[in-house]
Design a protein around this motif. Structure first.
Motif, mmCIF file in Angstrom:
data_model
loop_
_atom_site.group_PDB
_atom_site.id
_atom_site.type_symbol
_atom_site.label_atom_id
_atom_site.label_comp_id
_atom_site.label_asym_id
_atom_site.label_seq_id
_atom_site.Cartn_x
_atom_site.Cartn_y
_atom_site.Cartn_z
ATOM 1 N N ASP A 1 -2.891 -15.200 -14.383
ATOM 2 C CA ASP A 1 -1.774 -15.252 -13.447
ATOM 3 C C ASP A 1 -1.632 -13.885 -12.802
ATOM 4 N N VAL A 2 -0.798 -13.811 -11.806
ATOM 5 C CA VAL A 2 -0.521 -12.539 -11.140
ATOM 6 C C VAL A 2 0.257 -11.657 -12.108
ATOM 7 N N ASP A 3 -0.095 -10.388 -12.144
ATOM 8 C CA ASP A 3 0.618 -9.449 -13.010
ATOM 9 C C ASP A 3 2.106 -9.486 -12.723
ATOM 10 N N PRO A 4 2.927 -9.494 -13.778
ATOM 11 C CA PRO A 4 4.382 -9.446 -13.563
ATOM 12 C C PRO A 4 4.737 -8.188 -12.763
ATOM 13 N N GLY A 5 5.592 -8.343 -11.798
ATOM 14 C CA GLY A 5 6.011 -7.209 -10.979
ATOM 15 C C GLY A 5 5.069 -6.878 -9.837
ATOM 16 N N ALA A 6 4.009 -7.670 -9.645
ATOM 17 C CA ALA A 6 3.065 -7.398 -8.559
ATOM 18 C C ALA A 6 3.746 -7.578 -7.208
ATOM 19 N N MET B 1 -0.933 -8.660 -4.658
ATOM 20 C CA MET B 1 -1.486 -10.016 -4.745
ATOM 21 C C MET B 1 -2.596 -10.220 -3.723
ATOM 22 N N ILE B 2 -2.384 -9.733 -2.521
ATOM 23 C CA ILE B 2 -3.379 -9.920 -1.465
ATOM 24 C C ILE B 2 -4.658 -9.168 -1.787
#
Length: 146
Positions: free
Chosen positions: A37-42, A47-48
């Motif tokens: 998953d996307v790192d928390p706080g990203a 994300m891009i």
């Protein structure tokens, strides 16, 4: 969306991020009990640049597939074309099922994960399956023929 032409078999990007044992609406399952998953706080920029896989859409007849933790082009992809993969080829049981609207002849309608597909559809998807799902299918097929 592809920003430049991509050749068949070309690696698109590596799936990296926060690993967990539970699926989320946006995670990608890369092994039996491993979801990325996307790192928390990203931030959106993070994300891009670090998690482009997060923006891939589902397609019942995709142009990309997950191999290990890399997305690879199944066929040539033109610049400006959406890059898609079949969510049922990576996700065993999805956290957020949805109705597909791809309108392809082979559209399965409701996308909820590999576990919810009939065996005939699971078998049809075999060439596109991520390793963890291919192992499950092969085990089920061996059991059925025993």
């Amino acid at each position: 969306m592809a920003t430049e032409p991509i050749g068949e078999g070309e690696a698109l990007f590596h799936v990296e991020g926060f690993t967990t044992d539970r699926p989320s609406r946006y995670s990608v399952q890369v092994d039996d009990h491993t979801h990325v998953d996307v790192d928390p706080g990203a931030t959106l920029e993070d994300m891009i640049t670090r998690c482009p896989w997060r923006f891939l859409n589902h397609g019942c007849e995709p142009n990309a597939v997950l191999r290990g933790q890399d997305f690879v082009a199944l066929r040539p992809i033109e610049a400006g074309e959406d890059v898609t993969y079949n969510y049922n080829t990576t996700e065993f049981d999805m956290a957020a099922p949805f109705d597909c609207r791809c309108r392809h002849d082979r559209c399965v309608g409701h996308i909820s994960g590999f576990a919810h597909l009939p065996l005939v559809e699971q078998t049809r998807l075999r060439p596109w399956l991520a390793g963890h799902l291919r192992r499950r299918l092969d085990s089920a097929l061996r059991s059925a023929s025993a």
